[in-house]
Write a protein that holds these residues in place. Structure first.
Motif, PDB file in Angstrom:
ATOM      1  N   THR A   1       0.827  -1.220   0.000  1.00  0.00           N
ATOM      2  CA  THR A   1       0.000   0.000   0.000  1.00  0.00           C
ATOM      3  C   THR A   1       0.856   1.262   0.000  1.00  0.00           C
ATOM      4  O   THR A   1       0.470   2.271  -0.587  1.00  0.00           O
ATOM      5  N   LYS A   2       2.025   1.204   0.623  1.00  0.00           N
ATOM      6  CA  LYS A   2       2.920   2.374   0.576  1.00  0.00           C
ATOM      7  C   LYS A   2       3.577   2.488  -0.793  1.00  0.00           C
ATOM      8  O   LYS A   2       3.833   3.590  -1.277  1.00  0.00           O
TER       9      LYS A   2
ATOM     10  N   GLY B   1       0.841   3.847  -2.951  1.00  0.00           N
ATOM     11  CA  GLY B   1       0.561   5.200  -2.473  1.00  0.00           C
ATOM     12  C   GLY B   1      -0.916   5.488  -2.295  1.00  0.00           C
ATOM     13  O   GLY B   1      -1.295   6.527  -1.762  1.00  0.00           O
ATOM     14  N   VAL B   2      -1.754   4.566  -2.725  1.00  0.00           N
ATOM     15  CA  VAL B   2      -3.196   4.795  -2.629  1.00  0.00           C
ATOM     16  C   VAL B   2      -3.940   3.471  -2.457  1.00  0.00           C
ATOM     17  O   VAL B   2      -3.563   2.463  -3.043  1.00  0.00           O
TER      18      VAL B   2
ATOM     19  N   ARG C   1      -0.244   7.151   2.869  1.00  0.00           N
ATOM     20  CA  ARG C   1      -0.916   6.778   1.613  1.00  0.00           C
ATOM     21  C   ARG C   1      -2.309   7.371   1.586  1.00  0.00           C
ATOM     22  O   ARG C   1      -2.896   7.659   2.623  1.00  0.00           O
TER      23      ARG C   1
ATOM     24  N   ASP D   1      -5.392  12.972   3.308  1.00  0.00           N
ATOM     25  CA  ASP D   1      -5.209  11.616   2.795  1.00  0.00           C
ATOM     26  C   ASP D   1      -6.460  10.743   2.901  1.00  0.00           C
ATOM     27  O   ASP D   1      -6.380   9.522   2.780  1.00  0.00           O
TER      28      ASP D   1
END
Length: 169
Positions: free
Chosen positions: A38-39, A42-43, A61, A78
């Motif tokens: 997920t990192k 980034g989303v 993220r 975020d």
């Protein structure tokens, strides 16, 4: 835009006992892999039940929560609540410069993206647990063909399967 469905399942294929269950049964190895992917993307895109069971914005993220509830709004940079359809969400993400995204559940959201043939890869971490009953990876009948990209045993006796989704065009 590469779309990765990222899920942990029990050995009998369940993603949770119920839609309100806190996913705290998967172990350290799964959590580490989840954070890594997920990192990297980034989303993350999730449904409102998934977001509510997590209970907070996961840092580092973008957290996109699909909901039909118009009263859900966010002031957090975020965190985005949206009722847009999957294609539009992916277009928005791409327009923001992202090249990949992780779909993190639950079954309704997974099914929505799969039915529209928007998922490129599925990463399933099989955790050595059995629930007997519960929520499946998808909530509707599908007929998706997959090609195995990778299989490896990771810590905590988990097996990580990576598949490419073969789309019928």
């Amino acid at each position: 835009m590469k779309v990765i469905l990222l899920m942990a399942v029990t050995a009998d294929g369940m993603i949770a006992r119920s839609s309100k269950e806190l996913i705290n049964w998967t172990g350290k190895a799964d959590k580490k892999y989840f954070v890594q992917i997920t990192k990297q993307t980034g989303v993350m895109i999730m449904g409102s039940n998934t977001f509510d069971t997590i209970g907070k914005v996961l840092p580092g993220r973008k957290n996109i929560v699909m909901t039909r509830d118009k009263t859900r709004v966010s002031n957090h940079s975020d965190l985005v609540f949206t009722d847009k359809d999957p294609d539009k969400i992916l277009k928005d993400i791409e327009d923001q410069g992202f090249t990949s995204v992780a779909i993190i559940g639950g079954a309704v959201i997974n099914t929505l993206f799969m039915k529209k043939q928007l998922i490129d890869e599925i990463h399933v971490n099989i955790v050595p647990r059995m629930f007997g009953k519960g929520l499946n990876l998808f909530e509707q009948s599908l007929d998706a063909k997959l090609a195995l990209l990778d299989v490896k045993t990771i810590e905590d006796n988990c097996v990580l399967l990576k598949y490419q989704v073969i789309h019928n065009h």
